[in-house]
Design a protein around this motif. Structure first.
Motif, PDB file in Angstrom:
ATOM      1  N   VAL A  25      35.847  17.591 105.166  1.00  0.00           N
ATOM      2  CA  VAL A  25      36.613  18.641 105.845  1.00  0.00           C
ATOM      3  C   VAL A  25      37.798  19.123 105.012  1.00  0.00           C
ATOM      4  CG1 VAL A  25      35.901  17.977 108.175  1.00  0.00           C
ATOM      5  CG2 VAL A  25      37.940  16.918 107.165  1.00  0.00           C
ATOM      6  N   ARG A  26      38.323  18.270 104.125  1.00  0.00           N
ATOM      7  CA  ARG A  26      39.487  18.670 103.320  1.00  0.00           C
ATOM      8  C   ARG A  26      39.112  19.759 102.315  1.00  0.00           C
ATOM      9  NH1 ARG A  26      44.009  14.829 104.670  1.00  0.00           N
ATOM     10  NH2 ARG A  26      45.149  16.070 103.175  1.00  0.00           N
ATOM     11  N   TYR A  27      37.838  19.860 101.962  1.00  0.00           N
ATOM     12  CA  TYR A  27      37.385  20.809 100.945  1.00  0.00           C
ATOM     13  C   TYR A  27      36.917  22.141 101.565  1.00  0.00           C
ATOM     14  CZ  TYR A  27      37.125  16.432  98.261  1.00  0.00           C
ATOM     15  OH  TYR A  27      37.410  15.225  97.675  1.00  0.00           O
ATOM     16  N   MET A  28      36.810  22.185 102.889  1.00  0.00           N
ATOM     17  CA  MET A  28      36.242  23.353 103.559  1.00  0.00           C
ATOM     18  C   MET A  28      37.222  24.530 103.595  1.00  0.00           C
ATOM     19  SD  MET A  28      34.394  21.561 106.829  1.00  0.00           S
ATOM     20  CE  MET A  28      32.945  20.533 106.594  1.00  0.00           C
ATOM     21  N   PRO A  29      36.705  25.765 103.537  1.00  0.00           N
ATOM     22  CA  PRO A  29      37.578  26.939 103.679  1.00  0.00           C
ATOM     23  C   PRO A  29      38.404  26.907 104.965  1.00  0.00           C
ATOM     24  CG  PRO A  29      35.369  27.607 103.023  1.00  0.00           C
ATOM     25  CD  PRO A  29      35.291  26.147 103.314  1.00  0.00           C
ATOM     26  N   MET A  30      37.864  26.325 106.021  1.00  0.00           N
ATOM     27  CA  MET A  30      38.581  26.288 107.301  1.00  0.00           C
ATOM     28  C   MET A  30      39.847  25.431 107.227  1.00  0.00           C
ATOM     29  SD  MET A  30      37.395  28.185 109.798  1.00  0.00           S
ATOM     30  CE  MET A  30      37.382  27.541 111.473  1.00  0.00           C
ATOM     31  N   ALA A  31      39.886  24.462 106.326  1.00  0.00           N
ATOM     32  CA  ALA A  31      41.113  23.661 106.155  1.00  0.00           C
ATOM     33  C   ALA A  31      42.250  24.573 105.689  1.00  0.00           C
ATOM     34  CB  ALA A  31      40.878  22.530 105.156  1.00  0.00           C
ATOM     35  N   LYS A  32      41.912  25.496 104.778  1.00  0.00           N
ATOM     36  CA  LYS A  32      42.896  26.460 104.284  1.00  0.00           C
ATOM     37  C   LYS A  32      43.290  27.438 105.390  1.00  0.00           C
ATOM     38  CE  LYS A  32      43.546  29.744 100.498  1.00  0.00           C
ATOM     39  NZ  LYS A  32      42.866  30.581  99.499  1.00  0.00           N
ATOM     40  N   PRO A  58      33.060  30.211 108.285  1.00  0.00           N
ATOM     41  CA  PRO A  58      32.128  31.032 107.505  1.00  0.00           C
ATOM     42  C   PRO A  58      30.755  30.361 107.426  1.00  0.00           C
ATOM     43  CG  PRO A  58      33.713  29.953 106.056  1.00  0.00           C
ATOM     44  CD  PRO A  58      34.143  29.652 107.460  1.00  0.00           C
ATOM     45  N   GLU A  59      29.757  31.138 107.111  1.00  0.00           N
ATOM     46  CA  GLU A  59      28.404  30.588 106.989  1.00  0.00           C
ATOM     47  C   GLU A  59      28.380  29.528 105.889  1.00  0.00           C
ATOM     48  OE1 GLU A  59      23.857  32.214 106.277  1.00  0.00           O
ATOM     49  OE2 GLU A  59      25.426  33.645 106.841  1.00  0.00           O
ATOM     50  N   GLN A  60      27.691  28.438 106.132  1.00  0.00           N
ATOM     51  CA  GLN A  60      27.638  27.354 105.148  1.00  0.00           C
ATOM     52  C   GLN A  60      26.239  26.743 105.123  1.00  0.00           C
ATOM     53  OE1 GLN A  60      30.774  24.817 106.801  1.00  0.00           O
ATOM     54  NE2 GLN A  60      29.300  23.646 107.994  1.00  0.00           N
ATOM     55  N   ILE A  61      25.961  25.966 104.070  1.00  0.00           N
ATOM     56  CA  ILE A  61      24.685  25.243 104.009  1.00  0.00           C
ATOM     57  C   ILE A  61      24.741  24.093 105.004  1.00  0.00           C
ATOM     58  CG2 ILE A  61      23.082  23.946 102.564  1.00  0.00           C
ATOM     59  CD1 ILE A  61      24.300  25.429 100.111  1.00  0.00           C
ATOM     60  N   SER A  62      25.704  23.183 104.786  1.00  0.00           N
ATOM     61  CA  SER A  62      25.913  22.076 105.721  1.00  0.00           C
ATOM     62  C   SER A  62      27.401  21.769 105.872  1.00  0.00           C
ATOM     63  CB  SER A  62      25.203  20.812 105.214  1.00  0.00           C
ATOM     64  OG  SER A  62      25.814  20.381 103.997  1.00  0.00           O
ATOM     65  N   GLY A  63      28.189  22.261 104.911  1.00  0.00           N
ATOM     66  CA  GLY A  63      29.605  21.912 104.832  1.00  0.00           C
ATOM     67  C   GLY A  63      29.875  20.920 103.714  1.00  0.00           C
ATOM     68  N   TYR A  64      28.815  20.213 103.300  1.00  0.00           N
ATOM     69  CA  TYR A  64      28.979  19.242 102.214  1.00  0.00           C
ATOM     70  C   TYR A  64      29.067  19.918 100.840  1.00  0.00           C
ATOM     71  CZ  TYR A  64      28.038  15.280 105.301  1.00  0.00           C
ATOM     72  OH  TYR A  64      28.109  14.348 106.293  1.00  0.00           O
ATOM     73  N   GLU A  65      28.658  21.183 100.781  1.00  0.00           N
ATOM     74  CA  GLU A  65      28.618  21.835  99.468  1.00  0.00           C
ATOM     75  C   GLU A  65      30.005  22.008  98.854  1.00  0.00           C
ATOM     76  OE1 GLU A  65      28.039  25.363 102.452  1.00  0.00           O
ATOM     77  OE2 GLU A  65      27.696  23.194 102.363  1.00  0.00           O
ATOM     78  N   TYR A  66      31.040  22.126  99.707  1.00  0.00           N
ATOM     79  CA  TYR A  66      32.379  22.408  99.180  1.00  0.00           C
ATOM     80  C   TYR A  66      32.932  21.249  98.350  1.00  0.00           C
ATOM     81  CZ  TYR A  66      31.958  26.126 102.637  1.00  0.00           C
ATOM     82  OH  TYR A  66      31.510  27.197 103.364  1.00  0.00           O
ATOM     83  N   GLN A  67      32.668  20.020  98.762  1.00  0.00           N
ATOM     84  CA  GLN A  67      33.170  18.870  97.988  1.00  0.00           C
ATOM     85  C   GLN A  67      32.411  18.731  96.660  1.00  0.00           C
ATOM     86  OE1 GLN A  67      32.743  15.493 100.590  1.00  0.00           O
ATOM     87  NE2 GLN A  67      30.533  15.697 100.750  1.00  0.00           N
ATOM     88  N   PRO A 100      42.335  18.526  93.846  1.00  0.00           N
ATOM     89  CA  PRO A 100      43.568  18.912  94.547  1.00  0.00           C
ATOM     90  C   PRO A 100      43.398  18.944  96.063  1.00  0.00           C
ATOM     91  CG  PRO A 100      42.650  20.778  93.303  1.00  0.00           C
ATOM     92  CD  PRO A 100      41.888  19.572  92.897  1.00  0.00           C
ATOM     93  N   GLN A 101      42.172  19.167  96.542  1.00  0.00           N
ATOM     94  CA  GLN A 101      41.936  19.211  97.995  1.00  0.00           C
ATOM     95  C   GLN A 101      42.113  17.835  98.645  1.00  0.00           C
ATOM     96  OE1 GLN A 101      39.904  20.296  95.596  1.00  0.00           O
ATOM     97  NE2 GLN A 101      39.003  22.280  96.110  1.00  0.00           N
ATOM     98  N   MET A 102      41.866  16.759  97.868  1.00  0.00           N
ATOM     99  CA  MET A 102      41.971  15.387  98.386  1.00  0.00           C
ATOM    100  C   MET A 102      42.639  14.532  97.304  1.00  0.00           C
ATOM    101  SD  MET A 102      41.183  13.706 101.164  1.00  0.00           S
ATOM    102  CE  MET A 102      41.807  12.066 101.515  1.00  0.00           C
ATOM    103  N   PRO A 103      43.958  14.681  97.135  1.00  0.00           N
ATOM    104  CA  PRO A 103      44.646  13.953  96.059  1.00  0.00           C
ATOM    105  C   PRO A 103      44.572  12.439  96.260  1.00  0.00           C
ATOM    106  CG  PRO A 103      46.063  15.655  97.044  1.00  0.00           C
ATOM    107  CD  PRO A 103      44.866  15.509  97.922  1.00  0.00           C
ATOM    108  N   HIS A 104      44.641  11.721  95.160  1.00  0.00           N
ATOM    109  CA  HIS A 104      44.622  10.259  95.239  1.00  0.00           C
ATOM    110  C   HIS A 104      45.729   9.727  96.141  1.00  0.00           C
ATOM    111  CE1 HIS A 104      42.443  10.001  91.073  1.00  0.00           C
ATOM    112  NE2 HIS A 104      41.610  10.253  92.068  1.00  0.00           N
TER     113      HIS A 104
END
Length: 325
Positions: A125-132, A272-281, A297-301
């Motif tokens: 979810v941290r990589y998804m456009p919706m997080a932004k 937005p339309e997505q394959i599964s949501g896993y594609e962003y990571q 940067p979407q999921m910093p250490h």
């Protein structure tokens, strides 16, 4: 950019969703699948038209063609499997929860940084456009100052052996509670001033359900619930001084509804339309590798480690230690 060549360790449900996603992505190639059973790996490979199947994880990480490995094994195995990949020069995208505890997480990250390899947590979810989008709506000031949030994520999954076995780092917290903690982190950041919690345990001693209250500077508060035993609406709600916003499904953001002081809907944002949501990571990992980064940067250490520290503290409050700790 050259096509990123990927292998998956573990051939369970998450691996299946990932494989189905990757075969539809133009910029990556799913080259191999590794399982402890060659037969299971071959069946998986056939199902998704993957060219290589391995009956051991060691065999796959020694394959020079594979650049990035997705770790889709139980929480208890993440540290050892990540180190195996890193020792063999592979970048790592590791399923959440990143590790069983913060000590393991620190070890994994230190090794990746030392070897100048990417390691990142697959908190999708941290990589998804919706997080932004959530951040943009908050920053617009439409609900005023966000002061309180609630989040819940509960599934009927207590019949899954992986989730109730202490030796596999089972329990609601590491499997689904980590999403509620990430939602709170996304909204309020990681500077937590106080942690209170309650827990109900399974007969095996892991957490069946939990309730967590986090306090932050400036009087902000997050109330989080997760469970393996019941079904919930999966909502995250952010309450502000001028209104509030409801996010449907904190485990795969679907929509945002913004309400004013009269509790009337004034804005709606759809996923937005997505394959599964896993594609962003996967895309984010590819970009990080291309740029020579050791983190996304979407999921910093730092965020991964801060959340692991909170989970360690919660388990400490509950008297929950895994056998291997």
């Amino acid at each position: 950019m050259d096509t990123l060549k990927i292998g998956i360790i573990g051939a369970g449900r998450i691996a299946s969703v990932l494989a189905d996603t990757m075969v539809r992505m133009p910029d990556v190639e799913l080259v191999g699948i590794a399982s402890r059973s060659l037969e299971k790996a071959q069946e998986f490979a056939e199902r998704f038209s993957i060219k290589k199947a391995y009956g051991t994880y060691e065999e796959m990480v020694k394959d020079p063609e594979i650049e990035l490995v997705y770790i889709a094994t139980p929480h208890s195995e993440h540290c050892n499997h990540a180190k195996l990949c890193l020792e063999n020069g592979k970048h790592v995208l590791c399923e959440k929860s990143f590790a069983a505890n913060v000590a393991q997480a620190e070890e994994m990250i230190a090794m990746a940084e030392d070897k100048k390899l990417l390691i990142t947590e697959a908190m999708w979810v941290r990589y998804m456009p919706m997080a932004k989008t959530i951040k943009e709506v908050l920053n617009s000031g439409v609900i005023g100052e966000p002061m309180t949030l609630t989040a819940n994520l509960c599934y009927l999954v207590s019949d899954k052996p992986r989730l109730i076995k202490p030796e596999l780092a089972g329990g609601a917290l590491l499997d689904v509670g980590v999403y509620t903690l990430n939602f709170a982190s996304l909204i309020f950041g990681d500077e937590v001033t106080d942690i209170k919690s309650s827990v109900i345990k399974t007969e095996t001693g892991v957490d069946a359900q939990n309730s967590i209250t986090l306090c932050y500077p400036d009087g902000k508060m997050a109330i989080l619930n997760s469970s393996l035993q019941v079904l919930s609406d999966r909502q995250g709600i952010i309450y502000g001084t001028k209104g509030y916003m409801v996010i449907e499904n904190i485990n795969n953001f679907e929509s945002i509804k913004v309400y004013d002081k009269d509790r009337k809907v004034i804005e709606t944002h759809e996923r937005p339309e997505q394959i599964s949501g896993y594609e962003y990571q996967i895309t984010a990992s590819a970009e990080a590798i291309k740029n020579g980064w050791t983190e996304c940067p979407q999921m910093p250490h730092k965020t991964t480690l801060d959340i692991m520290k909170i989970m360690d503290e919660l388990r400490n409050q509950w008297g929950l230690r895994y056998p291997f700790e």
